[in-house]
Enzyme design. Structure first.
Site, PDB file in Angstrom:
ATOM      1  N   TYR A 179      10.885   5.791   3.048  1.00 27.30           N
ATOM      2  CA  TYR A 179      10.466   6.000   4.197  1.00 27.30           C
ATOM      3  C   TYR A 179      11.633   5.989   5.463  1.00 27.30           C
ATOM      4  O   TYR A 179      11.248   6.348   6.682  1.00 27.30           O
ATOM      5  CB  TYR A 179       9.483   4.876   4.887  1.00 27.30           C
ATOM      6  CG  TYR A 179       8.010   4.916   4.163  1.00 27.30           C
ATOM      7  CD1 TYR A 179       7.244   5.972   3.779  1.00 27.30           C
ATOM      8  CD2 TYR A 179       7.839   3.866   3.110  1.00 27.30           C
ATOM      9  CE1 TYR A 179       5.914   5.938   3.325  1.00 27.30           C
ATOM     10  CE2 TYR A 179       6.701   3.697   2.545  1.00 27.30           C
ATOM     11  CZ  TYR A 179       5.729   4.933   2.769  1.00 27.30           C
ATOM     12  OH  TYR A 179       4.386   4.783   1.920  1.00 27.30           O
TER      13      TYR A 179
ATOM     14  N   HIS B 296       8.220   8.384  10.968  1.00 27.33           N
ATOM     15  CA  HIS B 296       7.571   7.238  11.329  1.00 27.33           C
ATOM     16  C   HIS B 296       8.494   6.061  11.206  1.00 27.33           C
ATOM     17  O   HIS B 296       8.133   4.726  11.993  1.00 27.33           O
ATOM     18  CB  HIS B 296       6.617   6.837  10.394  1.00 27.33           C
ATOM     19  CG  HIS B 296       5.244   6.478  10.734  1.00 27.33           C
ATOM     20  ND1 HIS B 296       4.826   6.608  12.203  1.00 27.33           N
ATOM     21  CD2 HIS B 296       3.798   6.141  10.249  1.00 27.33           C
ATOM     22  CE1 HIS B 296       3.507   6.547  12.333  1.00 27.33           C
ATOM     23  NE2 HIS B 296       2.864   6.099  11.122  1.00 27.33           N
TER      24      HIS B 296
ATOM     25  N   ASN C 176       0.586   0.232   9.486  1.00 23.21           N
ATOM     26  CA  ASN C 176      -0.798   0.155   9.923  1.00 23.21           C
ATOM     27  C   ASN C 176      -1.291  -1.367  10.104  1.00 23.21           C
ATOM     28  O   ASN C 176      -2.182  -1.753  10.767  1.00 23.21           O
ATOM     29  CB  ASN C 176      -1.511   0.714   9.288  1.00 23.21           C
ATOM     30  CG  ASN C 176      -1.668   2.361   9.313  1.00 23.21           C
ATOM     31  OD1 ASN C 176      -0.870   2.904  10.196  1.00 23.21           O
ATOM     32  ND2 ASN C 176      -2.361   3.045   8.434  1.00 23.21           N
TER      33      ASN C 176
END
Length: 187
Positions: A14, A19, A66
């Site tokens: 990631y 993000h 999240n």
């Protein structure tokens, strides 16, 4: 006391995604202050620095985006800090790519990480530094877009945005007012 949190996802796959702009920017803060994230606490990697006599905690939650609020809540509790001491840096799909928007409070918008932070600490009254990632020419679902890698053509634009976000966070840690930092860095 300030706690500066950069939102992102901890796995290497990631690291270069949209993000992870918050992770990159808080990493830039640490680099500018010659600090490394050495400690693991409160479900985050942290670094502690002193800026003009003020204790500042830099953090990268390892809870995944999240669930970012879990780490933020734990950090506030551990350091006996309040939302007024918090600065959160994150990507924002709702504003144009490469731009910054600094605000003293507000909603989560479309950002699940910010929804988690607001829900966990039961407040939206904290400074946020938003790094715009929206590309009007891209038409894919948000979840696919935010988890995709920044393309080579835009790489320098986003590196510059993260550097500016880091400078804004440092200015806030030095005691500049939110209004002053907004005037200097928004746009």
């Amino acid at each position: 006391m300030k706690i500066i949190v950069g939102l992102g996802n901890p796995e290497e796959k990631y690291f270069k995604t949209f993000h992870n702009m918050g992770y990159i920017a808080v990493g830039d803060v640490a680099a500018k202050l010659n600090k490394k994230f050495k400690k693991k606490e409160c479900e985050a990697y942290t670094a502690e620095v002193n800026i003009d006599g003020e204790k500042v905690i830099l953090a990268r939650p390892i809870t995944y985006m999240n669930n970012s609020g879990r780490a933020v809540k734990q950090l506030l509790a551990k350091y006996k800090a309040t939302p007024a001491d918090l600065v959160v840096i994150y990507d924002d799909y709702d504003i144009p790519k490469g731009s910054l928007r600094i605000r003293p409070s507000g909603s989560a918008g479309t950002h699940n990480g910010m929804r988690s932070v607001i829900a966990e600490i039961n407040s939206s009254d904290f400074v946020r530094i938003r790094i715009g990632i929206r590309d009007k020419d891209v038409n894919i679902p948000i979840i696919n877009y935010v988890l995709s890698e920044v393309n080579k053509e835009d790489y320098d634009l986003f590196i510059s945005a993260c550097t500016r976000a880091a400078d804004a966070a440092i200015a806030l840690a030095r005691g500049e007012t939110v209004e002053s930092v907004m005037t200097q860095f928004n746009g």
